[in-house]
Design a protein around this motif. Structure first.
Motif, short mmCIF file in Angstrom:
data_model
loop_
_atom_site.label_atom_id
_atom_site.label_comp_id
_atom_site.label_asym_id
_atom_site.label_seq_id
_atom_site.Cartn_x
_atom_site.Cartn_y
_atom_site.Cartn_z
N GLY A 51 0.82 -1.21 0.00
CA GLY A 51 0.00 0.00 0.00
C GLY A 51 0.85 1.25 0.00
O GLY A 51 0.46 2.30 -0.54
N GLY A 52 2.05 1.16 0.61
CA GLY A 52 2.96 2.29 0.61
C GLY A 52 3.48 2.62 -0.78
O GLY A 52 3.71 3.79 -1.11
N LEU A 102 3.91 6.08 5.72
CA LEU A 102 4.19 4.82 5.04
C LEU A 102 4.87 3.86 6.01
O LEU A 102 5.93 4.18 6.56
CB LEU A 102 5.06 5.04 3.81
N ILE A 103 4.26 2.70 6.21
CA ILE A 103 4.72 1.73 7.21
C ILE A 103 5.31 0.50 6.53
O ILE A 103 4.65 -0.15 5.71
CB ILE A 103 3.54 1.31 8.11
N PRO A 149 6.74 11.95 2.96
CA PRO A 149 6.01 11.12 3.91
C PRO A 149 6.76 10.97 5.23
O PRO A 149 7.96 11.22 5.31
CB PRO A 149 5.91 9.76 3.20
N LEU A 150 6.03 10.55 6.25
CA LEU A 150 6.63 10.06 7.48
C LEU A 150 6.79 8.55 7.31
O LEU A 150 5.82 7.84 7.06
CB LEU A 150 5.74 10.36 8.68
N PHE A 151 8.02 8.06 7.42
CA PHE A 151 8.28 6.63 7.29
C PHE A 151 8.36 6.00 8.68
O PHE A 151 9.00 6.54 9.58
CB PHE A 151 9.57 6.38 6.52
N ILE A 152 7.71 4.85 8.81
CA ILE A 152 7.74 4.10 10.07
C ILE A 152 8.08 2.65 9.73
O ILE A 152 7.52 2.09 8.78
CB ILE A 152 6.39 4.17 10.80
N ALA A 153 9.01 2.06 10.48
CA ALA A 153 9.43 0.70 10.16
C ALA A 153 9.71 -0.08 11.43
O ALA A 153 9.97 0.49 12.50
CB ALA A 153 10.67 0.72 9.27
#
Length: 249
Positions: A82-83, A102-103, A193-197
């Motif tokens: 989806g990202g 975006l995860i 975007p803010l990226f989260i991982a």
């Protein structure tokens, strides 16, 4: 820039809106969001259709189904594949979104061994080869979750599959689309975007998010122990990070 009220949620490979679980409701209650969902073609409410063979085609289909006011700035939160769809949408219709999250995502310009861990090839093949929905969903959970007990999630995910069956051909078509999608040029992403991982993601390396965050000069937040499906493994942590960091974007 003020935060949007309406947020569009996009899931990843072979998943649909119901796989978010209670995360959107928590976003509504704790963040005040108006949460809307669009399933990717071939899955969820769209499971009667064929999945397009490219990320831009998946995005174009979603554009025709998004019915928010044309001039309303909204947010988008997307997981995994989806990202990729979100990145393509940000590049082609930047005026639509003011914020994006975006995860655990990746693109084809990330190193191949970071995009799909070799240890997951066997369970992925077993999942695709099995006729049992329970076996398929258990193998998927084993790839995307680091919870010690996934029995409740397994039951829920099996119910989803029974209600809205998935064609294996559509999973393969999504995989083909994801395999060829490269991240858009930096100049095309007006609002990074803010990226989260998840550092313990056993499906896709967090280094992919790190690479994308560096490319777009974006913030990157890291969870130490959750799996690929971060909203499933630790939605509370994710909500707190959004409370603390979205206002500074």
């Amino acid at each position: 820039m003020s935060l949007p009220v309406t947020w569009l949620f996009l899931r990843g490979l072979s998943r649909e809106h119901a796989h978010w679980g209670d995360f959107p409701e928590r976003c509504k209650q704790e963040l005040g969001w108006n949460c809307i969902h669009l399933d990717l073609a071939g899955f969820g409410s769209e499971n009667h259709r064929s999945s397009p063979l490219s990320i831009p085609s998946i995005r174009a289909d979603l554009q025709t189904r998004l019915n928010t006011a044309p001039h309303e700035k909204i947010g988008i939160i997307a997981l995994s594949l989806g990202g990729m769809v979100a990145l393509d949408w940000l590049a082609t219709e930047p005026e639509r979104f003011s914020h994006s999250i975006l995860i655990n995502s990746s693109t084809a310009d990330c190193p191949p061994l970071h995009r799909l861990r070799l240890s997951n090839l066997s369970p992925m093949l077993r999942s695709l080869g099995s006729r049992s929905v329970k076996v398929q969903e258990r193998n998927i959970l084993n790839m995307v979750s680091n919870q010690s007990d996934t029995s409740e999630a397994l039951e829920h995910w099996c119910q989803i599959r029974q209600q809205r069956p998935v064609l294996k051909s559509n999973v393969l078509r999504q995989l083909a689309a994801a395999a060829h999608f490269r991240s858009p040029a930096k100049r095309l992403i007006a609002n990074p975007p803010l990226f989260i991982a998840s550092k313990a993601d056993r499906m896709v390396s967090w280094r992919c998010s790190e690479r994308l965050a560096k490319k777009y000069r974006s913030a990157l937040l890291l969870h130490e122990s959750a799996g690929h499906d971060l909203p499933l493994d630790d939605s509370g942590w994710l909500i707190e990070q959004l409370k603390e960091n979205l206002g500074s974007l």
